[in-house]
Design a protein around this motif. Structure first.
Motif, PDB file in Angstrom:
ATOM      1  N   HIS A 136       0.840  -1.188   0.000  1.00 44.85           N
ATOM      2  CA  HIS A 136       0.000   0.000   0.000  1.00 44.85           C
ATOM      3  C   HIS A 136       0.883   1.248   0.000  1.00 44.85           C
ATOM      4  N   ASN A 137       0.438   2.251  -0.719  1.00 49.49           N
ATOM      5  CA  ASN A 137       1.180   3.501  -0.814  1.00 49.49           C
ATOM      6  C   ASN A 137       0.840   4.398   0.376  1.00 49.49           C
ATOM      7  N   VAL A 138       1.302   3.967   1.555  1.00 50.23           N
ATOM      8  CA  VAL A 138       1.025   4.723   2.776  1.00 50.23           C
ATOM      9  C   VAL A 138       2.076   5.792   3.039  1.00 50.23           C
ATOM     10  N   GLY A 139       3.148   5.813   2.278  1.00 52.49           N
ATOM     11  CA  GLY A 139       4.201   6.816   2.433  1.00 52.49           C
ATOM     12  C   GLY A 139       5.135   6.770   1.250  1.00 52.49           C
ATOM     13  N   TYR A 140       5.989   7.791   1.165  1.00 57.73           N
ATOM     14  CA  TYR A 140       6.888   7.879   0.004  1.00 57.73           C
ATOM     15  C   TYR A 140       8.048   6.900   0.114  1.00 57.73           C
ATOM     16  N   ASP A 171      -2.984   3.352  -5.657  1.00 65.85           N
ATOM     17  CA  ASP A 171      -2.902   3.191  -4.205  1.00 65.85           C
ATOM     18  C   ASP A 171      -1.842   2.184  -3.789  1.00 65.85           C
ATOM     19  N   THR A 172      -1.286   1.422  -4.736  1.00 70.66           N
ATOM     20  CA  THR A 172      -0.296   0.404  -4.401  1.00 70.66           C
ATOM     21  C   THR A 172       0.949   0.561  -5.261  1.00 70.66           C
ATOM     22  N   ASP A 173       2.060   0.035  -4.752  1.00 64.58           N
ATOM     23  CA  ASP A 173       3.313  -0.049  -5.488  1.00 64.58           C
ATOM     24  C   ASP A 173       3.726  -1.503  -5.601  1.00 64.58           C
ATOM     25  N   ILE A 174       4.547  -1.799  -6.601  1.00 69.10           N
ATOM     26  CA  ILE A 174       4.969  -3.172  -6.871  1.00 69.10           C
ATOM     27  C   ILE A 174       6.477  -3.266  -6.723  1.00 69.10           C
TER      28      ILE A 174
END
Length: 236
Positions: A136-140, A171-174
């Motif tokens: 999840h993209n909760v922070g950089y 909203d997500t990164d891989i």
């Protein structure tokens, strides 16, 4: 007939032209058209002179032919195949002990929403375990790590995963990972296990397959006597 004063200098000539007894025209000489087509001028041919950096003319001319002469014959298909690098011939003695997480899409989304990190897919190619993880993209700033053991957690290794750029941010990164597996006969079932943790915004999130970890099992392509020998010699 009275002639205006402005025409007095040419009175005689005008009177002669109007007289019915004279057939001679007033203007003597041949008639010419007012539109005279002039011959087209031939422009001189342009000449291009090449000069070097100092302004001096270049006097050396090289003529190139379009015909290409091959001095050597092309190699045959057999020799080309010999020059090509050989592919991986060694096959891993392990296979996946779980189903691909992305196949159950609803379960995968629930785990990702709850854990903030989840294994997306995994595969064994040659002697390498590789796959992708979604977070999840909760922070950089993000740190994604695969923790793997080759001896049933007697020891383990933490290997960082690599961020994969994608054109549609959401909203997500891989992240991707690749781990070299041991060669030779496989160990007992559960010898190789791994899980993931995701660190972001001073928080750590885990994906350990609901507490069971992800594990590899012996491949069916190896004889079972190798597996039984490894189990009998294992101290576990």
């Amino acid at each position: 007939m009275d002639v205006p004063s402005c025409l007095s200098p040419s009175h005689n000539s005008l009177h002669a032209s109007l007289s019915p007894h004279r057939a001679e025209p007033l203007l003597q000489g041949p008639f010419r058209s007012c539109l005279v087509r002039q011959s087209q001028r031939q422009s001189p041919k342009k000449r291009v002179v090449f000069a070097d950096m100092k302004g001096l003319p270049l006097i050396t001319v090289h003529n190139f032919s379009c015909d290409i002469q091959h001095s050597e014959k092309l190699p045959s298909s057999s020799s080309v195949q010999q020059l090509m690098p050989a592919g991986p011939t060694e096959v891993s003695s392990y296979t996946l002990g779980f189903s691909q997480p992305f196949l159950d899409y609803d379960r995968f989304n629930r785990c990702l929403e709850t854990q903030k990190v989840c294994l997306e897919r995994c595969d064994i190619r040659g002697l390498f375990l590789q796959g992708t993880v979604q977070v999840h993209n909760v922070g950089y700033e993000k740190i994604v790590v695969i923790r793997i053991t080759f001896n049933a957690w007697t020891s383990f290794f933490d290997l960082p995963c690599v961020y994969m750029c994608h054109f549609f941010p959401g909203d997500t990164d891989i992240f991707s990972f690749q781990v070299e597996l041991p060669s030779g006969p496989p160990g007992p079932d559960g010898t190789i296990q791994f899980c993931f943790y995701f660190q972001c915004a001073q928080q750590i999130y885990w994906d350990n397959n609901q507490g069971y970890n992800y594990s590899l099992k012996p491949s069916d392509c190896f004889p079972m006597n190798f597996v039984s020998e490894q189990i009998s010699l294992s101290p576990l």
